[in-house]
Write an enzyme that holds these catalytic residues in place. Structure first.
Site, PDB file in Angstrom:
ATOM      1  N   THR A 126     -10.353   3.440  11.038  1.00 28.37           N
ATOM      2  CA  THR A 126     -10.192   2.514  12.167  1.00 28.37           C
ATOM      3  C   THR A 126      -9.552   3.196  13.376  1.00 28.37           C
ATOM      4  O   THR A 126      -9.490   2.620  14.454  1.00 28.37           O
ATOM      5  CB  THR A 126      -9.349   1.292  11.750  1.00 28.37           C
ATOM      6  OG1 THR A 126      -8.248   1.745  10.965  1.00 28.37           O
ATOM      7  CG2 THR A 126     -10.164   0.319  10.944  1.00 28.37           C
ATOM      8  N   ASP A 154      -3.509   4.269  -1.717  1.00 29.02           N
ATOM      9  CA  ASP A 154      -4.413   4.667  -0.626  1.00 29.02           C
ATOM     10  C   ASP A 154      -4.336   6.177  -0.421  1.00 29.02           C
ATOM     11  O   ASP A 154      -3.672   6.662   0.489  1.00 29.02           O
ATOM     12  CB  ASP A 154      -3.983   3.904   0.645  1.00 29.02           C
ATOM     13  CG  ASP A 154      -4.779   4.284   1.876  1.00 29.02           C
ATOM     14  OD1 ASP A 154      -5.933   4.727   1.741  1.00 29.02           O
ATOM     15  OD2 ASP A 154      -4.236   4.128   2.991  1.00 29.02           O
ATOM     16  N   LYS A 168       0.843  -1.197   0.000  1.00 30.81           N
ATOM     17  CA  LYS A 168       0.000   0.000   0.000  1.00 30.81           C
ATOM     18  C   LYS A 168       0.877   1.246   0.000  1.00 30.81           C
ATOM     19  O   LYS A 168       1.795   1.381   0.809  1.00 30.81           O
ATOM     20  CB  LYS A 168      -0.889  -0.005   1.249  1.00 30.81           C
ATOM     21  CG  LYS A 168      -1.837   1.189   1.323  1.00 30.81           C
ATOM     22  CD  LYS A 168      -2.821   1.034   2.458  1.00 30.81           C
ATOM     23  CE  LYS A 168      -2.334   1.560   3.770  1.00 30.81           C
ATOM     24  NZ  LYS A 168      -2.073   2.992   3.801  1.00 30.81           N
ATOM     25  N   ASP A 191     -13.692  14.574  -2.719  1.00 37.17           N
ATOM     26  CA  ASP A 191     -13.777  15.869  -3.396  1.00 37.17           C
ATOM     27  C   ASP A 191     -15.029  15.835  -4.268  1.00 37.17           C
ATOM     28  O   ASP A 191     -15.792  14.866  -4.211  1.00 37.17           O
ATOM     29  CB  ASP A 191     -12.492  16.087  -4.225  1.00 37.17           C
ATOM     30  CG  ASP A 191     -12.143  17.561  -4.386  1.00 37.17           C
ATOM     31  OD1 ASP A 191     -13.062  18.358  -4.626  1.00 37.17           O
ATOM     32  OD2 ASP A 191     -10.949  17.907  -4.303  1.00 37.17           O
ATOM     33  N   ARG A 207       2.629  -0.496  10.903  1.00 38.81           N
ATOM     34  CA  ARG A 207       3.657  -0.444  11.950  1.00 38.81           C
ATOM     35  C   ARG A 207       4.105  -1.779  12.534  1.00 38.81           C
ATOM     36  O   ARG A 207       5.297  -1.934  12.803  1.00 38.81           O
ATOM     37  CB  ARG A 207       3.207   0.544  13.049  1.00 38.81           C
ATOM     38  CG  ARG A 207       3.335   1.994  12.594  1.00 38.81           C
ATOM     39  CD  ARG A 207       2.533   2.950  13.436  1.00 38.81           C
ATOM     40  NE  ARG A 207       1.114   2.780  13.196  1.00 38.81           N
ATOM     41  CZ  ARG A 207       0.158   3.521  13.750  1.00 38.81           C
ATOM     42  NH1 ARG A 207       0.503   4.490  14.598  1.00 38.81           N
ATOM     43  NH2 ARG A 207      -1.105   3.310  13.474  1.00 38.81           N
ATOM     44  N   LYS A 217      -7.284   8.007  -0.533  1.00 39.41           N
ATOM     45  CA  LYS A 217      -8.581   8.350   0.097  1.00 39.41           C
ATOM     46  C   LYS A 217      -9.175   9.631  -0.458  1.00 39.41           C
ATOM     47  O   LYS A 217      -9.393  10.597   0.269  1.00 39.41           O
ATOM     48  CB  LYS A 217      -8.414   8.486   1.613  1.00 39.41           C
ATOM     49  CG  LYS A 217      -7.941   7.245   2.326  1.00 39.41           C
ATOM     50  CD  LYS A 217      -7.968   7.448   3.834  1.00 39.41           C
ATOM     51  CE  LYS A 217      -7.455   6.264   4.601  1.00 39.41           C
ATOM     52  NZ  LYS A 217      -6.019   6.021   4.453  1.00 39.41           N
TER      53      LYS A 217
HETATM   54  O1  C5P Z   1       0.490   1.083  11.129  1.00 36.34           O
HETATM   55  P1  C5P Z   1      -0.891   0.548  10.918  1.00 36.34           P
HETATM   56  O2  C5P Z   1      -0.941  -0.965  10.792  1.00 36.34           O
HETATM   57  O3  C5P Z   1      -1.883   1.093  11.918  1.00 36.34           O
HETATM   58  O4  C5P Z   1      -1.278   1.118   9.475  1.00 36.34           O
HETATM   59  C1  C5P Z   1      -2.559   0.979   8.933  1.00 36.34           C
HETATM   60  C2  C5P Z   1      -2.542   1.585   7.578  1.00 36.34           C
HETATM   61  O5  C5P Z   1      -3.857   1.503   7.031  1.00 36.34           O
HETATM   62  C3  C5P Z   1      -2.150   3.060   7.530  1.00 36.34           C
HETATM   63  O6  C5P Z   1      -1.386   3.249   6.339  1.00 36.34           O
HETATM   64  C4  C5P Z   1      -3.453   3.806   7.445  1.00 36.34           C
HETATM   65  O7  C5P Z   1      -3.352   4.989   6.674  1.00 36.34           O
HETATM   66  C5  C5P Z   1      -4.337   2.787   6.707  1.00 36.34           C
HETATM   67  N1  C5P Z   1      -5.773   2.905   6.962  1.00 36.34           N
HETATM   68  C6  C5P Z   1      -6.336   2.782   8.204  1.00 36.34           C
HETATM   69  N2  C5P Z   1      -7.684   2.916   8.383  1.00 36.34           N
HETATM   70  C7  C5P Z   1      -8.472   3.125   7.336  1.00 36.34           C
HETATM   71  C8  C5P Z   1      -7.910   3.231   6.050  1.00 36.34           C
HETATM   72  C9  C5P Z   1      -6.534   3.086   5.898  1.00 36.34           C
HETATM   73  O8  C5P Z   1      -5.625   2.552   9.167  1.00 36.34           O
HETATM   74  N3  C5P Z   1      -9.776   3.184   7.498  1.00 36.34           N
END
Ligand code: C5P
Length: 234
Positions: free
Chosen positions: A120, A58, A31, A63, A213, A60
């Protein structure tokens, strides 16, 4: 089967590519989010496509319909295999995004156009603050937006693992669910609020899990990605 998407939330390709190369064939999907894209732009997509990887762009989009449709057109033409927009941009915006995705996909490809529901990182209190009323849970709002996304022709939604069952009930099992907020047992949660382990999310029927992460901050990121991948295939 649930597929792993590793979120390359890094500041440059120089920092991101060693993980991609070390993980090799064990990770197919990556991603590219706003952090890496704002630094490297389309070169980030190109570098992954050159390595035979699938790319979830990603960014998002949220607009007016015309702007979002043109952004999606450029994204899929660039080689994105999955691209997303915010469901709260509305039905016309999503319909135009889907149409643009189909029309501008490179020959022989079918990029997935996915709607973001409720981030999330938001819990009930954070959601209610935004909605300005206190009678809607994240699951209810996610379901409402997922149904609108389905009606608009979207291929699926981004949601937390906690909402998988209710979305399947309302939108059917072939509606693709992309699930971030994934934390292997014992991993730091960070700013994510609605979390679940990879195995639990897979058991619930996530089509894709997105992990950032817990992989990027591991001592050996490629091994961490491989461990999650093997957890999914057990
Ligand atoms: O580090 P972590 O596992 O929390 O990363 C989750 C990834 O998913 C991040 O890149 C974040 O931008 C993305 N994301 C998210 N929640 C969403 C959409 C995308 O955490 N609803």
């Amino acid at each position: 089967m649930t597929q792993l998407i590793v979120a390359l939330d890094k500041d440059s390709l120089e920092e991101a590519l060693p993980l991609v190369d070390a993980a090799g064939d064990s990770v197919e999907w990556y991603k590219i989010g706003s952090q890496l894209f704002c630094k490297e732009g389309p070169a980030a997509v190109k570098a992954l496509k050159e390595r035979g990887k699938k790319v979830f762009l990603d960014l998002k989009f949220h607009d007016i319909p015309n702007t979002v449709a043109n952004a999606v057109a450029n994204g899929v033409a660039m080689g994105a295999d999955m691209i997303n927009v915010h469901a709260c941009g509305g039905e016309e915006m999503m319909t135009r995004a889907v149409e643009a995705g189909i029309k501008n996909a490179p020959a022989g490809t079918k990029p997935l156009v996915i709607a973001v529901t409720v981030l999330t990182s938001m819990n009930e209190a954070a959601l209610q603050q935004v909605l300005n009323h206190d009678n809607c849970t994240p699951a209810q709002h996610v379901t409402h937006l997922a149904k609108l996304a389905k009606k608009s022709g979207m291929n699926g939604v981004v949601c937390s693992a906690h909402e998988i069952d209710v979305i399947h009930e309302n939108c059917g099992d072939d509606f693709i669910l992309v699930v971030p907020g994934i934390r292997p047992a014992g991993a730091a949660v960070g700013d994510q609020k609605r979390v679940m382990t990879p195995r639990e999310a897979a058991a619930k029927g996530a089509d894709f899990i997105v992990v950032g992460r817990p992989v990027l901050q591991a001592e050996n990121p490629a091994e961490a990605a491989k461990a999650i991948q093997s957890e999914l295939t057990k």
